[in-house]
Design a protein around this motif. Sequence first.
Motif, short mmCIF file in Angstrom:
data_model
loop_
_atom_site.label_atom_id
_atom_site.label_comp_id
_atom_site.label_asym_id
_atom_site.label_seq_id
_atom_site.Cartn_x
_atom_site.Cartn_y
_atom_site.Cartn_z
N ASP A 93 0.82 -1.21 0.00
CA ASP A 93 0.00 0.00 0.00
C ASP A 93 0.85 1.26 0.00
OD1 ASP A 93 -2.43 -1.48 0.07
OD2 ASP A 93 -2.10 -1.83 2.21
N ASP A 94 0.33 2.30 -0.62
CA ASP A 94 1.09 3.55 -0.74
C ASP A 94 0.86 4.52 0.42
OD1 ASP A 94 -1.55 4.24 -1.49
OD2 ASP A 94 -0.83 5.83 -2.82
N VAL A 95 -0.26 4.39 1.12
CA VAL A 95 -0.57 5.38 2.14
C VAL A 95 -1.48 4.79 3.21
CG1 VAL A 95 -2.57 6.32 0.88
CG2 VAL A 95 -1.33 7.78 2.44
N ARG A 96 -1.27 5.23 4.43
CA ARG A 96 -2.12 4.82 5.55
C ARG A 96 -3.43 5.61 5.51
NH1 ARG A 96 0.08 1.96 9.59
NH2 ARG A 96 2.31 1.54 9.38
N CYS A 97 -4.50 4.97 5.96
CA CYS A 97 -5.80 5.62 6.00
C CYS A 97 -6.44 5.35 7.36
CB CYS A 97 -6.71 5.11 4.90
SG CYS A 97 -6.09 5.38 3.23
N LYS A 98 -7.47 6.14 7.64
CA LYS A 98 -8.21 6.00 8.89
C LYS A 98 -9.66 6.36 8.63
CE LYS A 98 -8.26 8.01 13.58
NZ LYS A 98 -7.54 8.89 14.51
#
Length: 184
Positions: free
Chosen positions: A112-117
Amino acid sequence: KAVRQAIGYCVDRNLLVEGYTGPYGVLMPVWSGLAQWMYRVIMGVFEYPGRVPPSYDVKAVAKYEENKKEWEELNLDTIKRYTLQVDKAIQLLKEDGWTLNREGNEFDPEKDDVRCKMIDGELIALDLVCWYPAGNYMAELFTEHLLPNLEKAGIKLTLKPLPMVDILSTWYDQVNRDGDMVYL
């Protein structure tokens, strides 16, 4: 707060200062320069500006002494100093719930390229934009030394050059913001 702290742990501030100013820069733990009054107060070279009240005004003298003592006790000891610790940044983000990917599944740093919430029912990505003054050399230093650390932590940062007048207009809320960070 956790995102700001995580970004702080992804910055090698000493390297950026050295890269930008060579031997002529000093790392400041506050938004102040060496010649500004705030720094001079903390370093003890700026006298307390209060005027000594007449000795017969006991309450005013006591208040003056109290204020002067507080002034003289000002220091930088309580300021959090962030050092390059990408693992600490990752830990903070995980603890704050930044554990998902763009599809809402568990974040995998290998894929994955980016963390999310999930925030208020909306999946928010740590896909940020930072404005900087067009032509500023710091963009090269950020690209080489900051962006890889942010990427390891799961934060995507796009550098956006703008004329200084546009940055200031946005900074002072004169136009709509289309970014998340600013380098002045």
